[in-house]
Design a protein around this motif. Structure first.
Motif, PDB file in Angstrom:
ATOM      1  N   SER A  86       0.822  -1.214   0.000  1.00 31.59           N
ATOM      2  CA  SER A  86       0.000   0.000   0.000  1.00 31.59           C
ATOM      3  C   SER A  86       0.852   1.259   0.000  1.00 31.59           C
ATOM      4  N   ASN A  87       2.111   1.111   0.331  1.00 24.18           N
ATOM      5  CA  ASN A  87       3.030   2.245   0.389  1.00 24.18           C
ATOM      6  C   ASN A  87       3.101   2.993  -0.944  1.00 24.18           C
ATOM      7  N   VAL A  88       2.858   2.263  -2.050  1.00 27.46           N
ATOM      8  CA  VAL A  88       2.941   2.911  -3.364  1.00 27.46           C
ATOM      9  C   VAL A  88       1.560   3.124  -3.993  1.00 27.46           C
ATOM     10  N   VAL A  89       0.502   2.899  -3.219  1.00 25.36           N
ATOM     11  CA  VAL A  89      -0.845   3.204  -3.717  1.00 25.36           C
ATOM     12  C   VAL A  89      -1.107   4.683  -3.444  1.00 25.36           C
ATOM     13  N   THR A  90      -0.527   5.507  -4.276  1.00 26.57           N
ATOM     14  CA  THR A  90      -0.635   6.955  -4.141  1.00 26.57           C
ATOM     15  C   THR A  90      -1.379   7.514  -5.340  1.00 26.57           C
ATOM     16  N   MET A  91      -1.815   8.757  -5.213  1.00 24.04           N
ATOM     17  CA  MET A  91      -2.617   9.342  -6.282  1.00 24.04           C
ATOM     18  C   MET A  91      -1.912   9.304  -7.640  1.00 24.04           C
ATOM     19  N   PRO A  92      -0.663   9.779  -7.774  1.00 24.33           N
ATOM     20  CA  PRO A  92      -0.046   9.713  -9.102  1.00 24.33           C
ATOM     21  C   PRO A  92       0.209   8.292  -9.571  1.00 24.33           C
TER      22      PRO A  92
END
Length: 652
Positions: A86-92
């Protein structure tokens, strides 16, 4: 067990799509001119920068994810369950991942509409099943007697059969109006790859309720303020940033030069006075009447001389005051280790009273509960600094330094956005945690993306920022986001940015000349733009790094991991021009002050809370009571912390 499983890694999702849908290279053979190469490997251009992960492109020795990461939304947060992916489940990352997968499905592998690859040099971007502008495309033709059977085949291959019957029916109905079977297949593929079942290893049980995204609107009429948290990643050698200059009766400068390696055959890594910008200490408690700032940081000297910047000397991560005798027992941290010290510097909660949160997120929680509207932004990456408690404040928004791409610029069906929302609607308590985390973060990202993109694209920056500089681009993006504050209806913004390259185990002087020159130019442009925007008095920048470095150099003209060091804060409202804290007067182990460990590793005398308390007060956190105890759980363990009145001038 709804907590079983995980969110899938971004590259696994891309690979799943390409393999299961039978991607093959397909270069046209009838193009004019010489024949083109037709045996390409899968050409994913700078994929790590688009989706947050890429083959052989680890951002650090700690890979792409933090093993201890707890998502800032979804059921994992209240349950305190880690979800590293989830650490890289970001908007961009979310927007780029889906834009790229949509592009592969509709146009083949190319650059069309934020695709994963480059321009092949021929053809146009047309969603017509001809793939005229691509290196290759998906060849899978789903078997089945009707649309439901074909959709079930796609769902089996893309979600391992996890796609719920309700979502399957939604997808079939949404794509039923497409003119031909190929168009229906592309439509169904796109919708399946937006679902929680595709992005996680969980089944989904929908509640039938529409998902409500956060608006971030508050009722407070407080004037706007912003905190910019500037992290120098790698452990900055702050004894090169701020050195002794004029000191008596003890000549601290000579002690500094000695431990920094000066001898009859070498100057060591200590800076000669000719390379230091002299400033008065303006603090009789310091062992020196003057200090020197590194020659490549003239902005810091100028702001200091204007009374707009303070240094805090010998600061660092502390749970309570410690000595040489007890520091290991009384500091529950993995001292001198990058990953642990980075995390703990941003969390500032060594007793884990608010597990999974950061000091910026807790500030946002407290102010949100007090009726203010607060937003938190990380430029180019998810950060624990901005994570708060579930339901207490805003979830952080992650924005690329280059801006925000448009999501699904050319949708295949008219109501595609509404269908995607339906596929990611609310779930029941026993639905898969990781699928719910994806859907909650995804829908929140899309809502914020739509508002932010429109406003950020319209923002005008009048200052000329350095070109070809990632850190300058990040500062510039902050000024653009600040200009959207009225549209977002916020009173407070908290920003995180970082600059890398400070793990200087070799050639520390050469690297700091380059690094300090780079950030000085970026910060100068940032300050100039804040003045032009009328936001200089409303903004404070606070600088941190995970730790300082050994004063004694190693054999490679570098310095190694240490502990206590110096950091700074500046802003238009700052009551500056002082070196606060306590600059050590002796750096050798066995010193009278009892601060020096081996090789000039200094025990901090001021905690990170020392600066944070005054900054939090200025930002609106009450100076005493449960609110400050939440923001800074360890602050009551220290006698000397700096207040709002110490660090800031009273408002006019």
């Amino acid at each position: 067990d709804p907590s079983h499983g995980s969110i899938r890694e971004p590259m696994l999702k891309v690979t799943n799509l390409l393999r299961s849908m039978e991607y093959q290279t397909a270069i046209p053979t009838d193009l004019p001119g010489p024949l083109l190469q037709t045996t390409y490997n899968v050409k994913l251009w700078e994929i790590d920068q688009k989706i947050g992960q890429g083959p052989y492109e680890f951002p650090s020795v700690f890979s792409f994810f933090l093993p201890e990461y707890v998502p800032d939304s979804g059921p994992n947060l209240p349950a305190k369950l880690t979800s590293p992916e989830s650490n890289v489940v970001t908007m961009p990352n979310v927007v780029n991942l889906l834009n790229g997968m949509f592009s592969v499905i509709k146009y083949g592998l190319s650059d069309c509409n934020e695709g994963f690859s480059t321009d092949p040099g021929y053809g146009d971007c047309n969603d017509d099943g001809l793939y005229q502008r691509s290196y290759g495309h998906l060849f899978h033709v789903p078997p089945g007697a009707d649309d439901n059977e074909k959709a079930a085949n796609l769902a089996l291959l893309l979600t391992a059969g996890r796609l719920s019957e309700g979502n399957l029916n939604t997808i079939v109905n949404a794509c039923s109006s497409e003119a031909d079977q190929q168009s229906k297949t592309r439509c169904m593929q796109q919708l399946i790859v937006t679902s929680g079942e595709f992005h996680s290893t969980n089944p989904v049980i929908q509640s039938g309720e529409e998902r409500v995204t956060e608006t971030g609107q508050g009722s407070s009429t407080e004037p706007y303020k912003a905190i910019v948290y500037f992290f120098l990643d790698g452990g900055m050698d702050s004894y090169s940033m701020l050195a002794p200059y004029t000191c008596s009766p003890v000549d601290v400068y000579q002690r500094y030069r000695k431990i920094r390696g000066r001898s009859s055959t070498s100057d060591g890594v200590g800076l000669p006075k000719g390379r230091l910008l002299e400033i008065p200490a303006n603090n009789p408690e310091q062992p020196c009447t003057a200090f020197g700032i590194h020659e490549e940081l003239p902005l810091l000297k100028n702001l200091y001389d204007q009374g707009k910047l303070n240094f805090i000397a010998n600061a660092g991560l502390l749970a309570k005051p410690v000595t040489v005798e007890n520091y290991r027992d009384e500091t529950p941290a993995q001292l001198f280790a990058h990953n642990a010290m980075k995390l703990d510097a941003k969390r500032d909660d060594l007793a884990d009273e608010f597990l999974g949160t950061g000091v910026g997120g807790r500030i946002a929680d407290v102010l949100t509960q007090a009726g203010m509207s607060v937003d938190s932004f990380s430029i180019d990456g998810q950060e624990v600094l901005l994570s708060g408690e579930a339901g207490q404040g805003p979830s952080q928004v992650v924005v690329s330094r280059d801006g925000l791409p448009e999501f699904n610029a050319d949708p295949s069906i008219n109501n595609m956005g509404d269908v995607i929302k339906t596929l990611n609607a609310g779930t029941t308590a026993d639905s898969g945690f990781h699928a719910e985390t994806w859907s909650s973060k995804f829908t929140d990202s899309l809502a914020k993306q739509a508002l932010l993109k429109q406003e950020v694209d319209a923002a005008v920056v009048t200052t000329e920022f350095p070109i070809d500089s990632k850190i300058a681009d990040k500062f510039k993006m902050i000024t653009r986001i600040m200009q959207t504050r009225v549209a977002r209806g916020v009173n407070r913004d908290i920003f995180f940015i970082d600059d890398g390259g400070y793990d200087t185990h070799s050639k520390v002087d050469d690297k700091l000349v380059e690094n300090f020159s780079r950030i000085n130019a970026a910060m100068q442009a940032f300050v100039d733009e804040l003045v032009d925007l009328g936001l200089w008095e409303s903004t404070v920048l606070v600088q941190f790094s995970e730790f300082a470095r050994t004063l004694e150099p190693n054999t490679g003209r570098g310095t190694d991991h240490a502990w206590g060091g110096h950091h700074f804060m500046f802003g238009g409202a700052a009551n500056g021009g002082k070196v606060l804290g306590w600059y050590p007067s002796d750096f050798e182990q066995g010193d009278e002050e009892g601060l020096a460990l081996s090789r000039g590793r200094m025990i901090p005398t001021t905690p990170w809370d020392g600066m944070w308390k005054g900054v939090a007060e200025w930002f609106g956190v009450p100076p005493t009571g449960s609110e400050m105890e939440k923001v800074l759980p360890m602050h009551k363990n220290f006698d000397v912390l700096y207040t709002k009145d110490d660090l800031f001038n009273p408002p006019p």
